[in-house]
Write a protein that holds these residues in place. Structure first.
Motif, short mmCIF file in Angstrom:
data_model
loop_
_atom_site.label_atom_id
_atom_site.label_comp_id
_atom_site.label_asym_id
_atom_site.label_seq_id
_atom_site.Cartn_x
_atom_site.Cartn_y
_atom_site.Cartn_z
N ALA A 232 0.63 -1.19 -0.01
CA ALA A 232 -0.23 -0.14 0.12
C ALA A 232 0.74 1.36 -0.13
N VAL A 233 1.88 1.31 0.89
CA VAL A 233 2.84 2.30 1.02
C VAL A 233 4.21 2.01 0.52
N LEU A 234 4.78 1.16 1.64
CA LEU A 234 6.26 0.60 1.41
C LEU A 234 6.18 -0.41 0.39
N SER A 235 7.33 -0.47 -0.41
CA SER A 235 7.63 -1.52 -1.30
C SER A 235 8.60 -2.63 -0.78
N ILE A 236 8.94 -2.27 0.52
CA ILE A 236 9.98 -3.48 1.13
C ILE A 236 9.35 -4.78 1.35
N TRP A 237 7.97 -4.92 1.64
CA TRP A 237 7.42 -5.97 1.96
C TRP A 237 7.42 -6.80 0.77
N ASP A 238 6.92 -6.15 -0.37
CA ASP A 238 7.14 -6.95 -1.77
C ASP A 238 8.57 -7.49 -1.92
N ARG A 239 9.69 -6.70 -1.81
CA ARG A 239 10.95 -7.05 -1.99
C ARG A 239 11.51 -8.11 -0.96
N LEU A 240 10.97 -8.15 0.51
CA LEU A 240 11.30 -8.92 1.41
C LEU A 240 10.75 -10.39 1.23
N PHE A 241 9.38 -10.27 0.73
CA PHE A 241 8.69 -11.59 0.40
C PHE A 241 8.58 -12.17 -1.02
N GLY A 242 9.27 -11.21 -1.75
CA GLY A 242 9.74 -11.86 -3.29
C GLY A 242 8.38 -11.66 -4.17
N THR A 243 7.51 -10.84 -3.88
CA THR A 243 6.50 -10.45 -4.64
C THR A 243 6.56 -9.15 -5.45
N LEU A 244 7.84 -8.66 -5.70
CA LEU A 244 7.87 -7.40 -6.50
C LEU A 244 8.27 -7.72 -7.99
N SER A 245 7.76 -6.96 -8.66
CA SER A 245 7.88 -6.87 -10.25
C SER A 245 8.01 -5.59 -10.87
N GLU A 246 8.61 -5.38 -11.86
CA GLU A 246 9.03 -4.18 -12.52
C GLU A 246 8.53 -4.30 -13.82
#
Length: 366
Positions: A232-246
């Motif tokens: 919602a605000v921080l992208s660190i959770w997606d980076r931490l749990f492997g759900t980030l995509s660019e």
């Protein structure tokens, strides 16, 4: 988010323990006014500097639908007295886990991280659990992503989200002033990352917070892409749990036809499917062919051309739009249909005659 804030706008959120920490007294009215100004500002930015150029008509329809749904949710939530959840949290806030933290700054940071993590986990659950996705897909079916899409939420999803946050507030013992401050920040960030804009600083900001180019992937029509970037605000959770995509999505929305008006969106979120019929591109050709077959059945007896055309039109439109379509045609519409049919017949006759004359001339030259 803004629905929740307006539901609490009658509460003056002042607290003696926080009076020294906050230079300006926060109220629901002040927050709602601030968010409205930000909404107008972001709308103007995406209108002047759009990342993706969207059709003006469809964009206006998206805004109308999303704002109407927001108003509907606001009225419904006030009837359901959602604000009582936060009043309950206020009553038990002094007994939570954070009550032993003496530093207001540390308490604020911990409370914000807890709420943002809750929203991340809840958002992921809305994608992974089919029963929750049924409500959440209302938010995803907007094919024209813009700042107003932030308010395209089903009321059941809002109700569950409010309940989860209220439970967390009670467990942690978060002060009501801090709750309003965090809600304001979260709402601003959600409005921002739905905005149809781009910036050269997005990549830098995206290292620690969700920005438009990251959230655009989340609204992709491809499930492998939209099951990413839940923050919602921080992208660190997606980076931490492997759900980030660019990635850059090819299309926005959800696959298949889905309603774009308020009433059917509410029904859509409840699992009541409303068939969406699309007008065939070759509708006139289909009507002409159906009229031809009707004429063929009566051995092309003259005098019934108009009747064949109108009957064929009714049959084809019923197949395309269903039996519940509007059938009241004026006499002028019937005349127009008749001349349209006669013009089509005349053109066909002239083409056949021209071809016949050409073949005769060709045979004479042989």
């Amino acid at each position: 988010m803004l629905t929740e804030l307006i539901a609490k706008s009658t509460l003056t959120l002042s607290s003696a323990s926080w009076s020294a920490s906050w230079p300006v007294e926060l109220t629901g009215e002040l927050v709602a006014f601030t968010l409205m100004i930000c909404f107008v500002g972001l709308s103007n930015l995406e209108n002047r500097f759009p990342k993706i150029t969207l059709p003006a008509g469809q964009t206006r329809q998206s805004y109308r639908t999303n704002i109407s749904l927001f108003v509907f949710n606001s009225i419904l939530m006030s009837v359901c007295s959602v604000s009582t959840l936060f009043m309950l949290a206020e009553r038990y806030s002094s007994y939570g886990l954070l009550s032993s933290v003496s530093s207001p700054s540390l308490k604020a940071i911990l409370a914000f991280l807890a709420i943002d993590l809750l929203l991340y986990v809840w958002h992921q659950a809305c994608h992974r659990v089919d029963a929750l996705w049924m409500f959440h897909r209302v938010h995803h079916n907007d094919p024209y992503l813009n700042v107003s899409t932030a308010f395209r939420l089903h009321f059941v999803e809002i109700l569950i989200t409010n309940s989860l946050k209220a439970l967390l507030i009670v467990i942690l013992g978060i002060d009501k002033m801090l709750v309003l401050a965090i809600e304001t920040l979260v709402t601003l960030c959600i409005m921002f990352h739905h905005t149809n804009i781009s910036s050269k600083y997005e990549r830098i900001l995206g290292r620690f917070m969700i920005v438009p180019f990251l959230h655009r992937v989340h609204h992709s029509t491809e499930r492998s892409e939209h099951d990413r970037n839940y923050g919602a605000v921080l992208s660190i959770w997606d980076r931490l749990f492997g759900t980030l995509s660019e990635l850059e999505p090819k299309a926005i929305g959800i696959k298949g036809g889905s309603p774009q008006d308020v009433l059917n969106l509410v029904k859509f979120g409840l699992g009541v499917e409303t068939p969406v019929r699309v007008r065939p591109a070759n509708l006139d050709v289909m009507i002409a062919e159906a009229a031809y077959y009707k004429a063929e059945k009566r051995n092309f007896c003259s005098g019934n051309e108009l009747r064949d055309w109108l009957d064929a039109k009714v049959d084809v439109l019923n197949q395309a739009y269903g039996n519940d379509r509007h059938r009241n045609h004026s006499a002028w519409q019937g005349v127009a249909d008749y001349f349209k049919f006669m013009l089509s017949s005349l053109n066909q006759t002239l083409r056949q005659q021209s071809l016949k004359d050409f073949m005769q001339i060709r045979s004479q030259w042989r």
